[in-house]
Motif scaffolding. Structure first.
Motif, PDB file in Angstrom:
ATOM      1  N   LYS A  84      32.429   3.693  68.838  1.00 24.45           N
ATOM      2  CA  LYS A  84      31.606   4.844  68.441  1.00 24.45           C
ATOM      3  C   LYS A  84      31.587   5.944  69.499  1.00 24.45           C
ATOM      4  O   LYS A  84      31.001   6.998  69.286  1.00 24.45           O
ATOM      5  N   VAL A  85      32.219   5.702  70.624  1.00 22.48           N
ATOM      6  CA  VAL A  85      32.214   6.690  71.710  1.00 22.48           C
ATOM      7  C   VAL A  85      32.799   8.015  71.237  1.00 22.48           C
ATOM      8  O   VAL A  85      32.278   9.100  71.544  1.00 22.48           O
ATOM      9  N   LYS A  86      33.880   7.944  70.471  1.00 21.12           N
ATOM     10  CA  LYS A  86      34.542   9.170  70.000  1.00 21.12           C
ATOM     11  C   LYS A  86      33.623  10.011  69.133  1.00 21.12           C
ATOM     12  O   LYS A  86      33.786  11.238  69.046  1.00 21.12           O
ATOM     13  N   ASP A  87      32.641   9.376  68.470  1.00 20.95           N
ATOM     14  CA  ASP A  87      31.697  10.110  67.632  1.00 20.95           C
ATOM     15  C   ASP A  87      30.547  10.696  68.434  1.00 20.95           C
ATOM     16  O   ASP A  87      29.993  11.736  68.072  1.00 20.95           O
ATOM     17  N   VAL A  88      30.201  10.038  69.527  1.00 16.27           N
ATOM     18  CA  VAL A  88      29.050  10.456  70.331  1.00 16.27           C
ATOM     19  C   VAL A  88      29.390  11.597  71.286  1.00 16.27           C
ATOM     20  O   VAL A  88      28.619  12.557  71.430  1.00 16.27           O
ATOM     21  N   LEU A  89      30.537  11.526  71.924  1.00 14.55           N
ATOM     22  CA  LEU A  89      30.842  12.472  73.001  1.00 14.55           C
ATOM     23  C   LEU A  89      30.779  13.942  72.597  1.00 14.55           C
ATOM     24  O   LEU A  89      30.291  14.768  73.387  1.00 14.55           O
ATOM     25  N   PRO A  90      31.242  14.329  71.413  1.00 17.91           N
ATOM     26  CA  PRO A  90      31.203  15.766  71.112  1.00 17.91           C
ATOM     27  C   PRO A  90      29.802  16.330  70.898  1.00 17.91           C
ATOM     28  O   PRO A  90      29.623  17.547  70.944  1.00 17.91           O
ATOM     29  N   TYR A  91      28.813  15.470  70.648  1.00 15.34           N
ATOM     30  CA  TYR A  91      27.505  15.957  70.212  1.00 15.34           C
ATOM     31  C   TYR A  91      26.353  15.635  71.158  1.00 15.34           C
ATOM     32  O   TYR A  91      25.321  16.303  71.122  1.00 15.34           O
ATOM     33  N   PHE A  92      26.506  14.612  71.987  1.00 15.27           N
ATOM     34  CA  PHE A  92      25.407  14.181  72.857  1.00 15.27           C
ATOM     35  C   PHE A  92      25.702  14.554  74.303  1.00 15.27           C
ATOM     36  O   PHE A  92      26.797  14.308  74.810  1.00 15.27           O
ATOM     37  N   GLN A  93      24.693  15.139  74.948  1.00 14.06           N
ATOM     38  CA  GLN A  93      24.886  15.611  76.320  1.00 14.06           C
ATOM     39  C   GLN A  93      24.536  14.561  77.372  1.00 14.06           C
ATOM     40  O   GLN A  93      24.908  14.707  78.530  1.00 14.06           O
ATOM     41  N   MET A  94      23.820  13.515  76.985  1.00 15.47           N
ATOM     42  CA  MET A  94      23.528  12.438  77.936  1.00 15.47           C
ATOM     43  C   MET A  94      23.487  11.101  77.203  1.00 15.47           C
ATOM     44  O   MET A  94      22.893  10.988  76.130  1.00 15.47           O
ATOM     45  N   ILE A  95      24.101  10.097  77.799  1.00 15.83           N
ATOM     46  CA  ILE A  95      24.081   8.723  77.290  1.00 15.83           C
ATOM     47  C   ILE A  95      23.211   7.900  78.221  1.00 15.83           C
ATOM     48  O   ILE A  95      23.500   7.799  79.419  1.00 15.83           O
ATOM     49  N   HIS A  96      22.157   7.295  77.662  1.00 12.09           N
ATOM     50  CA  HIS A  96      21.205   6.535  78.473  1.00 12.09           C
ATOM     51  C   HIS A  96      21.570   5.059  78.593  1.00 12.09           C
ATOM     52  O   HIS A  96      20.853   4.323  79.283  1.00 12.09           O
ATOM     53  N   SER A  97      22.618   4.617  77.927  1.00  6.19           N
ATOM     54  CA  SER A  97      22.838   3.173  77.762  1.00  6.19           C
ATOM     55  C   SER A  97      24.199   2.701  78.252  1.00  6.19           C
ATOM     56  O   SER A  97      24.818   1.830  77.654  1.00  6.19           O
ATOM     57  N   LEU A  98      24.666   3.255  79.361  1.00 10.24           N
ATOM     58  CA  LEU A  98      25.900   2.762  79.974  1.00 10.24           C
ATOM     59  C   LEU A  98      25.599   1.409  80.620  1.00 10.24           C
ATOM     60  O   LEU A  98      24.775   1.333  81.543  1.00 10.24           O
ATOM     61  N   ASP A  99      26.265   0.359  80.139  1.00  6.63           N
ATOM     62  CA  ASP A  99      25.861  -0.979  80.585  1.00  6.63           C
ATOM     63  C   ASP A  99      27.024  -1.956  80.782  1.00  6.63           C
ATOM     64  O   ASP A  99      26.806  -3.149  81.011  1.00  6.63           O
ATOM     65  N   ARG A 100      28.284  -1.456  80.706  1.00  2.00           N
ATOM     66  CA  ARG A 100      29.402  -2.379  80.883  1.00  2.00           C
ATOM     67  C   ARG A 100      30.671  -1.588  81.204  1.00  2.00           C
ATOM     68  O   ARG A 100      30.806  -0.418  80.837  1.00  2.00           O
ATOM     69  N   PHE A 101      31.596  -2.268  81.866  1.00  2.00           N
ATOM     70  CA  PHE A 101      32.830  -1.634  82.330  1.00  2.00           C
ATOM     71  C   PHE A 101      33.674  -1.134  81.163  1.00  2.00           C
ATOM     72  O   PHE A 101      34.238  -0.039  81.220  1.00  2.00           O
ATOM     73  N   SER A 102      33.773  -1.932  80.099  1.00  2.00           N
ATOM     74  CA  SER A 102      34.595  -1.538  78.950  1.00  2.00           C
ATOM     75  C   SER A 102      34.091  -0.254  78.312  1.00  2.00           C
ATOM     76  O   SER A 102      34.884   0.573  77.848  1.00  2.00           O
ATOM     77  N   LEU A 103      32.778  -0.069  78.291  1.00  3.69           N
ATOM     78  CA  LEU A 103      32.211   1.166  77.741  1.00  3.69           C
ATOM     79  C   LEU A 103      32.521   2.345  78.656  1.00  3.69           C
ATOM     80  O   LEU A 103      32.892   3.429  78.184  1.00  3.69           O
ATOM     81  N   ALA A 104      32.389   2.144  79.951  1.00  6.05           N
ATOM     82  CA  ALA A 104      32.707   3.217  80.897  1.00  6.05           C
ATOM     83  C   ALA A 104      34.170   3.635  80.767  1.00  6.05           C
ATOM     84  O   ALA A 104      34.491   4.833  80.766  1.00  6.05           O
ATOM     85  N   LYS A 105      35.047   2.676  80.634  1.00  8.62           N
ATOM     86  CA  LYS A 105      36.476   2.963  80.492  1.00  8.62           C
ATOM     87  C   LYS A 105      36.742   3.779  79.234  1.00  8.62           C
ATOM     88  O   LYS A 105      37.504   4.759  79.256  1.00  8.62           O
ATOM     89  N   GLU A 106      36.112   3.392  78.136  1.00  8.86           N
ATOM     90  CA  GLU A 106      36.308   4.110  76.875  1.00  8.86           C
ATOM     91  C   GLU A 106      35.755   5.529  76.959  1.00  8.86           C
ATOM     92  O   GLU A 106      36.379   6.485  76.472  1.00  8.86           O
ATOM     93  N   ILE A 107      34.583   5.687  77.552  1.00  6.41           N
ATOM     94  CA  ILE A 107      34.003   7.024  77.714  1.00  6.41           C
ATOM     95  C   ILE A 107      34.945   7.908  78.518  1.00  6.41           C
ATOM     96  O   ILE A 107      35.220   9.059  78.164  1.00  6.41           O
ATOM     97  N   ASP A 108      35.447   7.377  79.621  1.00  5.92           N
ATOM     98  CA  ASP A 108      36.321   8.157  80.485  1.00  5.92           C
ATOM     99  C   ASP A 108      37.610   8.544  79.766  1.00  5.92           C
ATOM    100  O   ASP A 108      38.046   9.710  79.814  1.00  5.92           O
ATOM    101  N   GLN A 109      38.225   7.597  79.075  1.00 10.45           N
ATOM    102  CA  GLN A 109      39.481   7.874  78.384  1.00 10.45           C
ATOM    103  C   GLN A 109      39.287   8.873  77.247  1.00 10.45           C
ATOM    104  O   GLN A 109      40.086   9.806  77.084  1.00 10.45           O
TER     105      GLN A 109
END
Length: 227
Positions: A84-109
Motif C-alpha cells: 500500500k506504500v505506492k498509494d500512500v506516498l503521493p497523498y500523505f505528508q507524514m507516516i506515523h507507523s514506520l516499524d520494520r526494515f521491509s517497510l522502510a525499504k519499500e518507502i525508499d524505493q
C-alpha cells in the motif's frame, strides 16, 4: 456543520495540560483523525481551523484524500502494508507507523521511483508490549534507526506509540513517559536522516496525560467529531 465549539474546547484542554507541565501550547500539534467522518464533515473541520488530518486505513482514506484539495497536511497513522506504500506516498505528508526494515525499504524505493525527494516518518514503538499493537520494542529502536542509514529518502522526525485502552487515563502515564525517555536517550546520537524531535502520543481518552509527559502531536478523533 460547524466543529468550532468542540475544537475550541479541545484546544483549551491542550492549553491547560501544557500549563500543568510548564509547556507552551504551540509545542503541541492537534492532528484530527477523520476516519469517522466523510468528505463534507472533513471540509467542515478544515473550515474550523484544522490543518493536520489523519487516517489509518488506506482503502477508506484514498477516496476522501483525493477529493479534498484544501491546503492541509495528511498523516497516515495506521499499520502500513508494503503493497500500500505506492498509494500512500503521493497523498500523505507524514507516516506515523514506520516499524520494520521491509517497510522502510519499500518507502525508499517507491519514493525514488515517484520522484519524491523525502518522506517524513515517525518510528512506531510498542511501549506497552501488547500483542495487539504494532511497533518495535523499545530496545529495538536504536538498531532500527542505524539500519535506515541506506535509505536516503526517509526522514525520521521522532517516535509514535499507542497506549493501552484503560478506564483511568492516569494508567497510561508510564507508557508516555517511557517513550519520552527513549526519545531523549536517542537525541544525542548522530543517525543519518534522523531528527529525534517529535512524540506522537495521546488520543481522545488520554491526550492530556500524554501532553503532560511531553507529546508534541496528539491524534484526536472521537472527542472532536462524535456527537
Amino acid at each position: 456543520m460547524d466543529y468550532t465549539a468542540k475544537i475550541n474546547v479541545v484546544r483549551q484542554r491542550i492549553v491547560h495540560a501544557c500549563e500543568r507541565a510548564g509547556r507552551h501550547a504551540d509545542e503541541v500539534k492537534l492532528v484530527a483523525v477523520t476516519k469517522y467522518i466523510g468528505v463534507e464533515e472533513t471540509r467542515a473541520l478544515i473550515r474550523s481551523g484544522i490543518t493536520d488530518l489523519a487516517e489509518n486505513r488506506v482503502q477508506v482514506a484514498l477516496p476522501k484524500v483525493k477529493e479534498i484539495h484544501e491546503n492541509v497536511c495528511w498523516h497516515f497513522i495506521g499499520h502500513l502494508q508494503t503493497n500500500k506504500v505506492k498509494d500512500v506516498l503521493p497523498y500523505f505528508q507524514m507516516i506515523h507507523s514506520l516499524d520494520r526494515f521491509s517497510l522502510a525499504k519499500e518507502i525508499d524505493q517507491r519514493a525514488k521511483k515517484m520522484g519524491i525527494e523525502t518522506v517524513s516518518c515517525l518510528v512506531q514503538v510498542n511501549v506497552s508490549g501488547e500483542a495487539t499493537k504494532g511497533g518495535l520494542k523499545p530496545d529495538e529502536v536504536r538498531p532500527f534507526l542505524e539500519s535506515l542509514a541506506e535509505f536516503s529518502s526517509i526522514r525520521v522526525h521522532g517516535l509514535m506509540t499507542m497506549a493501552p485502552r484503560v478506564e483511568n487515563p492516569e494508567e497510561t502515564r508510564p507508557v508516555f513517559r517511557r517513550l519520552k525517555e527513549l526519545r531523549d536517550s536517542l537525541q544525542h546520537i548522530d543517525f543519518p536522516y534522523v531528527e529525534m524531535r517529535e512524540l506522537s502520543m495521546g488520543m481522545s481518552e488520554d491526550f492530556e496525560v500524554a501532553i503532560e509527559e511531553g507529546a508534541t502531536m496528539v491524534r484526536l478523533g472521537s472527542v472532536l467529531v462524535k456527537p
